[in-house]
Design a protein around this motif. Structure first.
Motif, PDB file in Angstrom:
ATOM      1  N   UNK A  12       7.180  25.023 -14.919  1.00 59.31           N
ATOM      2  CA  UNK A  12       6.440  25.813 -13.577  1.00 59.31           C
ATOM      3  C   UNK A  12       5.264  25.359 -13.500  1.00 59.31           C
ATOM      4  N   UNK A  13       4.469  25.918 -12.366  1.00 59.99           N
ATOM      5  CA  UNK A  13       3.245  25.471 -12.002  1.00 59.99           C
ATOM      6  C   UNK A  13       2.120  25.763 -13.121  1.00 59.99           C
ATOM      7  N   UNK A  14       2.430  26.700 -14.085  1.00 57.87           N
ATOM      8  CA  UNK A  14       1.387  26.714 -15.220  1.00 57.87           C
ATOM      9  C   UNK A  14       1.822  26.047 -16.587  1.00 57.87           C
ATOM     10  N   UNK A  15       2.756  25.093 -16.260  1.00 56.35           N
ATOM     11  CA  UNK A  15       3.163  23.998 -17.340  1.00 56.35           C
ATOM     12  C   UNK A  15       4.005  24.715 -18.497  1.00 56.35           C
ATOM     13  N   UNK A  16       4.643  26.002 -18.083  1.00 56.82           N
ATOM     14  CA  UNK A  16       5.642  26.693 -19.094  1.00 56.82           C
ATOM     15  C   UNK A  16       6.996  26.146 -18.607  1.00 56.82           C
TER      16      UNK A  16
END
Length: 48
Positions: A12-16
């Motif tokens: 995702x956008x949070x690198x998760x």
């Protein structure tokens, strides 16, 4: 019963990592006679 681990799909956008959901699992294994899928995420992981 079959247990499938590590269904990482994308980040995702949070690198998760985002794992496969029920419908994605059923679609991925559609060549088998799968009738039900249920994800099981621990306290440190989520589908988003």
């Amino acid at each position: 019963m079959v247990v499938i681990l590590n269904t990482k799909l994308e980040k995702d956008e949070n690198d998760k990592w985002i794992g496969m959901g029920n419908q994605e699992l059923l679609a991925y294994f559609s060549s088998y006679a799968a009738v039900k899928a249920r994800h099981s995420y621990g306290p440190r992981a989520s589908r988003h």
